[in-house]
Enzyme design. Structure first.
Site, PDB file in Angstrom:
ATOM      1  N   HIS A  37       0.838  -1.207   0.000  1.00 54.30           N
ATOM      2  CA  HIS A  37       0.000   0.000   0.000  1.00 54.30           C
ATOM      3  C   HIS A  37       0.877   1.263   0.000  1.00 54.30           C
ATOM      4  CE1 HIS A  37      -2.923  -2.784   2.265  1.00 54.30           C
ATOM      5  NE2 HIS A  37      -3.600  -2.425   1.190  1.00 54.30           N
ATOM      6  N   LYS A 151      -1.394  -6.631  -8.019  1.00 58.04           N
ATOM      7  CA  LYS A 151      -1.701  -7.793  -7.153  1.00 58.04           C
ATOM      8  C   LYS A 151      -3.156  -8.237  -7.351  1.00 58.04           C
ATOM      9  CE  LYS A 151      -2.552  -9.945  -3.084  1.00 58.04           C
ATOM     10  NZ  LYS A 151      -3.824  -9.415  -2.688  1.00 58.04           N
ATOM     11  N   ASP A 152      -4.078  -7.268  -7.403  1.00 57.75           N
ATOM     12  CA  ASP A 152      -5.493  -7.576  -7.633  1.00 57.75           C
ATOM     13  C   ASP A 152      -5.780  -7.326  -9.116  1.00 57.75           C
ATOM     14  OD1 ASP A 152      -6.586  -7.944  -4.727  1.00 57.75           O
ATOM     15  OD2 ASP A 152      -5.276  -6.210  -4.667  1.00 57.75           O
TER      16      ASP A 152
HETATM   17  P1  AMP Z   1      -6.732  -3.512  -0.287  1.00 52.81           P
HETATM   18  O1  AMP Z   1      -6.498  -2.691   0.932  1.00 52.81           O
HETATM   19  O2  AMP Z   1      -6.315  -4.930  -0.146  1.00 52.81           O
HETATM   20  O3  AMP Z   1      -8.112  -3.332  -0.846  1.00 52.81           O
HETATM   21  O4  AMP Z   1      -5.756  -2.919  -1.398  1.00 52.81           O
HETATM   22  C1  AMP Z   1      -5.729  -1.565  -1.709  1.00 52.81           C
HETATM   23  C2  AMP Z   1      -4.858  -1.360  -2.914  1.00 52.81           C
HETATM   24  O5  AMP Z   1      -3.547  -1.839  -2.629  1.00 52.81           O
HETATM   25  C3  AMP Z   1      -5.342  -2.121  -4.151  1.00 52.81           C
HETATM   26  O6  AMP Z   1      -5.112  -1.329  -5.306  1.00 52.81           O
HETATM   27  C4  AMP Z   1      -4.455  -3.341  -4.138  1.00 52.81           C
HETATM   28  O7  AMP Z   1      -4.287  -3.913  -5.418  1.00 52.81           O
HETATM   29  C5  AMP Z   1      -3.155  -2.748  -3.644  1.00 52.81           C
HETATM   30  N1  AMP Z   1      -2.292  -3.793  -3.079  1.00 52.81           N
HETATM   31  C6  AMP Z   1      -2.633  -4.718  -2.141  1.00 52.81           C
HETATM   32  N2  AMP Z   1      -1.606  -5.561  -1.935  1.00 52.81           N
HETATM   33  C7  AMP Z   1      -0.607  -5.170  -2.767  1.00 52.81           C
HETATM   34  C8  AMP Z   1       0.713  -5.651  -3.028  1.00 52.81           C
HETATM   35  N3  AMP Z   1       1.214  -6.722  -2.408  1.00 52.81           N
HETATM   36  N4  AMP Z   1       1.465  -4.998  -3.938  1.00 52.81           N
HETATM   37  C9  AMP Z   1       0.958  -3.903  -4.581  1.00 52.81           C
HETATM   38  N5  AMP Z   1      -0.268  -3.406  -4.391  1.00 52.81           N
HETATM   39  C10 AMP Z   1      -1.049  -4.035  -3.494  1.00 52.81           C
END
Ligand code: AMP
Length: 283
Positions: A37, A151-152
């Site tokens: 993040h 990642k997503d």
């Molecule tokens: P989340 O809090 O899991 O909804 O993720 C928020 C953002 O962070 C989304 O755009 C995810 O794709 C990105 N994100 C989560 N994990 C990673 C990672 N390991 N590497 C890069 N971006 C990430």
């Protein structure tokens, strides 16, 4: 860093930057922030004057039997991390601020393509929840750029498509996957992984890499490659949800003459569902 809990408070503040001609980069998250993040925030600051991060655990994108109630909420440590980062504003609304009319009657944004395959097949309604909340957040923040993690991968592809379909005036920027030392993609859900499972979960990344290598070497027997990968995941004691060789843009099963290919996988450990992907260009 300044924290806003209301839409009006954030909007008033951001309008002063817009009047000055400053650009706004936006990083939506569900909190429990890790280095992945924080890398998105750093990337946002490289091309924007102001960076807004949001933390909202969006009930609309969780299925009834999913982990909305146990999703890790770590506001204090998230704030400490954001204070040390390039983030200028945190938007941290509660459910009432985001869904004042409740979830059931909330207007929705539907992106009919790409949402019923892969994660969408095992998590019905998930992407509708994502596209709806991201549209709302875009309308609240009105960013010039929004940064999403590769990642997503499916989420990124769906949001790109939604933004194009709805002519949203925001540039969708992709950020590379941040990984742990053994290759496991960082994720807030990694905290669900049991200690005894942890050394073995890197199998997901390994099988995707093996498929990518095989395809690059000319092996186009996609069905066999997918099947072997699932068997290896099973051999390590996990349940494969899917391992799929897809067209990078449409996310439909890849044809043997496709040049842009993404290999995506999801697997269940005893208490976590993990996803990963790798893209290859054959030109
Ligand atoms: P989340 O809090 O899991 O909804 O993720 C928020 C953002 O962070 C989304 O755009 C995810 O794709 C990105 N994100 C989560 N994990 C990673 C990672 N390991 N590497 C890069 N971006 C990430």
């Amino acid at each position: 860093m300044q924290v806003f809990r209301t839409i009006s408070g954030l909007r008033d503040n951001l309008s002063t930057h817009r009047i000055r001609g400053q650009s706004i980069g936006f990083v939506p998250t569900m909190g429990n922030l890790h280095d992945g993040h924080l890398a998105l925030i750093k990337q946002a600051k490289e091309t924007n004057d102001i960076v807004v991060c949001s933390i909202f655990v969006n009930a609309l994108q969780f299925g009834l039997n999913e982990d909305w109630d146990k999703y890790p909420r770590t506001y204090d440590s998230d704030c400490a991390k954001l204070d040390q980062s390039d983030c200028d504003y945190l938007f941290f609304p509660d459910d009432g601020e985001m869904y004042p009319n409740g979830l059931d009657t909330q207007s929705r944004v539907i992106c009919p393509t790409m949402t019923d395959v892969l994660c969408g097949a095992s998590r019905p309604g998930h992407f509708e929840g994502v596209t709806t909340v991201v549209s709302k957040l875009f309308n609240i923040v009105q960013p010039d750029e929004a940064i999403f993690g590769i990642k997503d991968y499916q989420q990124l592809a769906v949001i790109k498509r939604m933004s194009q379909d709805l002519c949203l005036p925001v540039k969708i920027v992709a950020a590379p996957i941040h990984r742990e030392a053994d290759g496991l993609a960082m994720s807030s859900r990694n905290s669900y992984i049991k200690k005894e499972e942890r050394p073995k979960v890197k199998v997901l990344k390994e099988v995707l890499e093996l498929i990518a290598q095989q395809i690059k070497a000319g092996n186009m027997d996609f069905i066999k490659l997918e099947l072997e990968a699932k068997k290896r995941i099973q051999f390590e004691g996990f349940r494969a949800d899917y391992v799929t060789i897809s067209h990078s843009k449409t996310l439909q099963p890849a044809a043997i003459d496709d040049r842009q290919i993404t290999v995506l996988g999801a697997m269940y450990t005893e208490s976590a569902r993990l996803i990963d992907n790798i893209s290859i260009c054959l030109d």
